[in-house]
Design an enzyme around this catalytic site. Structure first.
Site, PDB file in Angstrom:
ATOM      1  N   HIS A  62       0.905  -1.008  -0.008  1.00  0.00           N
ATOM      2  CA  HIS A  62      -0.022  -0.055   0.067  1.00  0.00           C
ATOM      3  C   HIS A  62       0.715   1.180   0.001  1.00  0.00           C
ATOM      4  O   HIS A  62       0.725   2.164  -0.533  1.00  0.00           O
ATOM      5  CB  HIS A  62      -0.826  -0.086   1.170  1.00  0.00           C
ATOM      6  CG  HIS A  62      -2.138  -1.104   1.117  1.00  0.00           C
ATOM      7  ND1 HIS A  62      -3.412  -0.826   0.811  1.00  0.00           N
ATOM      8  CD2 HIS A  62      -1.704  -2.551   1.010  1.00  0.00           C
ATOM      9  CE1 HIS A  62      -3.978  -2.087   0.800  1.00  0.00           C
ATOM     10  NE2 HIS A  62      -2.977  -3.033   1.202  1.00  0.00           N
ATOM     11  N   ASP A  67      -5.716   5.894   1.650  1.00  0.00           N
ATOM     12  CA  ASP A  67      -5.454   4.291   1.382  1.00  0.00           C
ATOM     13  C   ASP A  67      -6.970   3.922   1.676  1.00  0.00           C
ATOM     14  O   ASP A  67      -7.904   4.284   2.499  1.00  0.00           O
ATOM     15  CB  ASP A  67      -4.529   3.572   2.120  1.00  0.00           C
ATOM     16  CG  ASP A  67      -4.198   2.266   1.702  1.00  0.00           C
ATOM     17  OD1 ASP A  67      -3.745   1.875   0.710  1.00  0.00           O
ATOM     18  OD2 ASP A  67      -5.180   1.350   2.362  1.00  0.00           O
ATOM     19  N   SER A  71       4.674  -9.613   0.238  1.00  0.00           N
ATOM     20  CA  SER A  71       5.060  -9.356   1.688  1.00  0.00           C
ATOM     21  C   SER A  71       4.242 -10.422   2.819  1.00  0.00           C
ATOM     22  O   SER A  71       4.785 -10.531   3.799  1.00  0.00           O
ATOM     23  CB  SER A  71       5.010  -7.962   1.963  1.00  0.00           C
ATOM     24  OG  SER A  71       3.893  -7.271   1.141  1.00  0.00           O
ATOM     25  N   ASN A  94       0.277  -5.264  -6.819  1.00  0.00           N
ATOM     26  CA  ASN A  94       1.221  -4.575  -7.056  1.00  0.00           C
ATOM     27  C   ASN A  94       2.063  -5.495  -8.144  1.00  0.00           C
ATOM     28  O   ASN A  94       2.928  -4.884  -8.975  1.00  0.00           O
ATOM     29  CB  ASN A  94       2.140  -3.975  -6.019  1.00  0.00           C
ATOM     30  CG  ASN A  94       1.457  -3.121  -5.142  1.00  0.00           C
ATOM     31  OD1 ASN A  94       1.306  -1.952  -5.742  1.00  0.00           O
ATOM     32  ND2 ASN A  94       0.983  -3.515  -3.939  1.00  0.00           N
ATOM     33  N   GLN A 101      -6.496 -12.045  -4.652  1.00  0.00           N
ATOM     34  CA  GLN A 101      -5.472 -12.460  -5.697  1.00  0.00           C
ATOM     35  C   GLN A 101      -5.880 -13.660  -6.506  1.00  0.00           C
ATOM     36  O   GLN A 101      -5.518 -13.934  -7.648  1.00  0.00           O
ATOM     37  CB  GLN A 101      -4.337 -13.271  -4.948  1.00  0.00           C
ATOM     38  CG  GLN A 101      -3.433 -12.178  -4.019  1.00  0.00           C
ATOM     39  CD  GLN A 101      -2.518 -13.012  -2.830  1.00  0.00           C
ATOM     40  OE1 GLN A 101      -2.513 -14.254  -2.928  1.00  0.00           O
ATOM     41  NE2 GLN A 101      -2.191 -11.979  -1.871  1.00  0.00           N
TER      42      GLN A 101
HETATM   43 BR1  BUP Z   1       8.590 -10.727  -1.953  1.00  0.00          BR
HETATM   44  C1  BUP Z   1       8.905  -9.212  -2.411  1.00  0.00           C
HETATM   45  N1  BUP Z   1      10.541  -7.614  -2.976  1.00  0.00           N
HETATM   46  O1  BUP Z   1      11.299  -9.787  -2.401  1.00  0.00           O
HETATM   47  P1  BUP Z   1       1.795  -7.204  -3.911  1.00  0.00           P
HETATM   48  C2  BUP Z   1       7.896  -8.174  -2.572  1.00  0.00           C
HETATM   49  N2  BUP Z   1       8.361  -6.763  -2.893  1.00  0.00           N
HETATM   50  O2  BUP Z   1      10.131  -5.539  -3.650  1.00  0.00           O
HETATM   51  P2  BUP Z   1       1.282  -7.962  -1.088  1.00  0.00           P
HETATM   52  C3  BUP Z   1       9.703  -6.460  -3.188  1.00  0.00           C
HETATM   53  O3  BUP Z   1       6.296  -6.090  -2.391  1.00  0.00           O
HETATM   54  P3  BUP Z   1      -1.515  -8.571  -1.281  1.00  0.00           P
HETATM   55  C4  BUP Z   1      10.344  -9.033  -2.502  1.00  0.00           C
HETATM   56  O4  BUP Z   1       7.417  -5.444  -5.627  1.00  0.00           O
HETATM   57  C5  BUP Z   1       5.627  -5.252  -4.384  1.00  0.00           C
HETATM   58  O5  BUP Z   1       5.770  -3.843  -4.875  1.00  0.00           O
HETATM   59  C6  BUP Z   1       6.648  -6.104  -4.571  1.00  0.00           C
HETATM   60  O6  BUP Z   1       3.033  -6.249  -3.345  1.00  0.00           O
HETATM   61  C7  BUP Z   1       7.558  -5.972  -3.252  1.00  0.00           C
HETATM   62  O7  BUP Z   1       1.533  -8.036  -2.526  1.00  0.00           O
HETATM   63  C8  BUP Z   1       5.296  -5.683  -2.956  1.00  0.00           C
HETATM   64  O8  BUP Z   1       2.285  -7.672  -4.941  1.00  0.00           O
HETATM   65  C9  BUP Z   1       4.238  -6.511  -2.685  1.00  0.00           C
HETATM   66  O9  BUP Z   1       0.365  -6.205  -3.900  1.00  0.00           O
HETATM   67  O10 BUP Z   1      -0.040  -8.774  -0.814  1.00  0.00           O
HETATM   68  O11 BUP Z   1       1.125  -6.592  -0.767  1.00  0.00           O
HETATM   69  O12 BUP Z   1       2.381  -8.754  -0.464  1.00  0.00           O
HETATM   70  O13 BUP Z   1      -1.884  -9.285  -2.354  1.00  0.00           O
HETATM   71  O14 BUP Z   1      -2.417  -8.816   0.180  1.00  0.00           O
HETATM   72  O15 BUP Z   1      -1.453  -7.033  -1.432  1.00  0.00           O
END
Ligand code: BUP
Length: 441
Positions: free
Chosen positions: A16, A112, A270, A345, A366
């Site tokens: 976020h 947000d 994450s 993301n 997802q």
């Molecule tokens: Br793992 C990882 N490095 O090693 P999402 C993730 N990220 O930069 P969310 C890294 O975390 P939900 C790593 O680039 C992205 O911007 C990645 O966001 C970064 O998934 C972010 O993809 C992950 O939206 O789960 O937030 O973990 O689906 O609940 O939003």
């Protein structure tokens, strides 16, 4: 003329904060706004690492974290603690912080989707407020449709039909997150507050979800439930990412040595955690695929790797614990596909780098994201049955097979349309610009 002043409030979670940081960058560097960036802070993290990525002219305003010890016990799950901290911090700290620190009242306050308590504070202070919706337009339409959770029987049968634009939006009931989430704050509070906002900014773009956006913007169902105007302004994706420290340098050096388009990035976001059986099947599946891989695992997950896996994949695979600079890896010439949990993301980052996805969704939005990008947009292939043979087949198919050719071509087209939407005259640029015109009046 005075620069418009915009205040931004991200929810304290990586998926976020990242899009809100990109929005801040865009407002300052392209649309010449003055930005105040609020952030949740404990005493010892006054200016967390990620805030360093903001332009120096941005005013960073810390919101002191509320003490929630009286509201929780040792048994309160981590996610619930997080939600309670966000809620209590907003209820106790936001108004006094704004009153004390903001010399110039903002023309707009963008909060947000998980911090909608801020909409009420803004109403009290007569500040126009907006929501940044950090996932797909499809998920927004679904959330609005399910605003009244008493209507759960809307989700019986194999498919769910949402009110559409030219045609109805179809969602598989198997992809719905309801059974996990009905009690959470999103369904109980945040969706119901959406009509209080003056607008919803979405981290998506017109060319990616045309039908979904048309449905929310034009269908009478969404008007009747007081859906605010929508502004698709995405993709909000980091353009560059620094390589931090020796560990990340090693990862990038390893990638430099691999052939072009040969590596599958494997990462589950994450929050994503795999169980022991999933770790083992994934490892066997990667071996069976005979492809190179870079797998972001957790230290505690590595113990579940099959015996001898590290030796057998030495040279062709790399397992790293914790974090990689994901956007940089996706932008690397050696990366050929992304096996992902399909957090929004990650989807946007993959698409913006022209990398096809292998979709293995875990929870929340997802599953819907995965089905949409695989079956409708055509930039992904889904792992349908959980097991090593299927993983091996899909990974190999995307990297080497006919199926792979189609998704690779399609993702390049979508990347181009993403870039066009952000450039002057493009749909997302103009959507944000139209908001600025309103805010300048
Ligand atoms: Br793992 C990882 N490095 O090693 P999402 C993730 N990220 O930069 P969310 C890294 O975390 P939900 C790593 O680039 C992205 O911007 C990645 O966001 C970064 O998934 C972010 O993809 C992950 O939206 O789960 O937030 O973990 O689906 O609940 O939003």
């Amino acid at each position: 003329m005075m620069k418009p002043h915009i205040a931004l409030l991200p929810c304290p979670a990586m998926g976020h904060v990242t899009p809100m940081l990109q929005l801040a960058n865009r407002l300052v560097l392209i649309h010449h706004c003055h930005v105040t960036f609020l952030h949740f802070t404990a005493e010892d993290d006054h200016r967390p690492h990620h805030l360093m990525k903001l332009p120096p002219s941005v005013t960073v305003l810390p919101l002191p974290l509320a003490d929630i010890s009286a509201l929780t016990t040792g048994d309160t799950p981590l996610f619930s603690r997080h939600c309670i901290t966000v809620r209590e911090t907003l209820l106790r700290s936001l108004k006094p912080t704004l009153l004390q620190h903001l010399q110039q009242t903002p023309q707009a306050f963008i909060t947000d989707m998980f911090c909608t308590q801020a909409l009420e504070t803004c109403a009290q202070l007569a500040i126009p407020s907006y929501i940044l919706f950090t996932t797909s337009a499809l998920f927004l339409s679904f959330s609005l449709f399910f605003r009244d959770t008493a209507d759960n029987n809307k989700a019986s049968g194999e498919f769910l039909q949402l009110p559409g634009g030219c045609k109805p939006l179809i969602i598989r009931t198997a992809d719905l997150p309801l059974k996990y989430n009905l009690d959470d704050e999103w369904y109980r509070y945040h969706i119901k507050r959406i009509p209080k906002a003056s607008g919803i900014l979405l981290n998506t773009f017109e060319e990616l979800e045309p039908e979904q956006l048309r449905a929310i913007g034009e269908n009478s169902f969404f008007k009747e439930i007081d859906t605010p105007p929508i502004f698709p302004i995405g993709p909000l994706v980091k353009e560059t990412e620094p390589v931090c420290g020796r560990r990340e340098e090693c990862i990038m050096n390893w990638l430099d040595k691999q052939p072009s388009g040969s590596v599958v990035l494997v990462a589950f976001g994450s929050f994503g955690r795999l169980c022991a059986e999933q770790i083992s099947e994934l490892a066997w599946g990667l071996e069976l695929s005979q492809q190179r891989f870079l797998w972001v695992a957790r230290a505690e997950e590595e113990k579940d790797l099959p015996e001898g896996f590290a030796e057998r994949t030495r040279g062709t695979g790399m397992v790293v614990d914790s974090w990689v600079p994901q956007v940089r890896v996706l932008g690397h010439v050696s990366t050929g596909a992304f096996l992902s949990h399909c957090g929004w993301n990650s989807v946007m980052e993959s698409v913006c780098n022209g990398v096809p996805l292998i979709a293995w969704p875990l929870h929340a939005d997802q599953m819907m994201n995965a089905t949409m990008i695989a079956e409708e947009i055509g930039v992904a292939v889904k792992v349908k049955v959980f097991g090593r043979e299927e993983i091996g087949r899909v990974v190999r198919g995307v990297m080497e097979g006919e199926e792979g050719k189609a998704v690779k071509e399609r993702v390049k087209e979508v990347k181009e349309s993403a870039l066009k939407s952000l450039a002057k005259g493009g749909s997302s640029y103009e959507a944000l610009d139209s908001l600025l015109l309103q805010w300048k009046q």
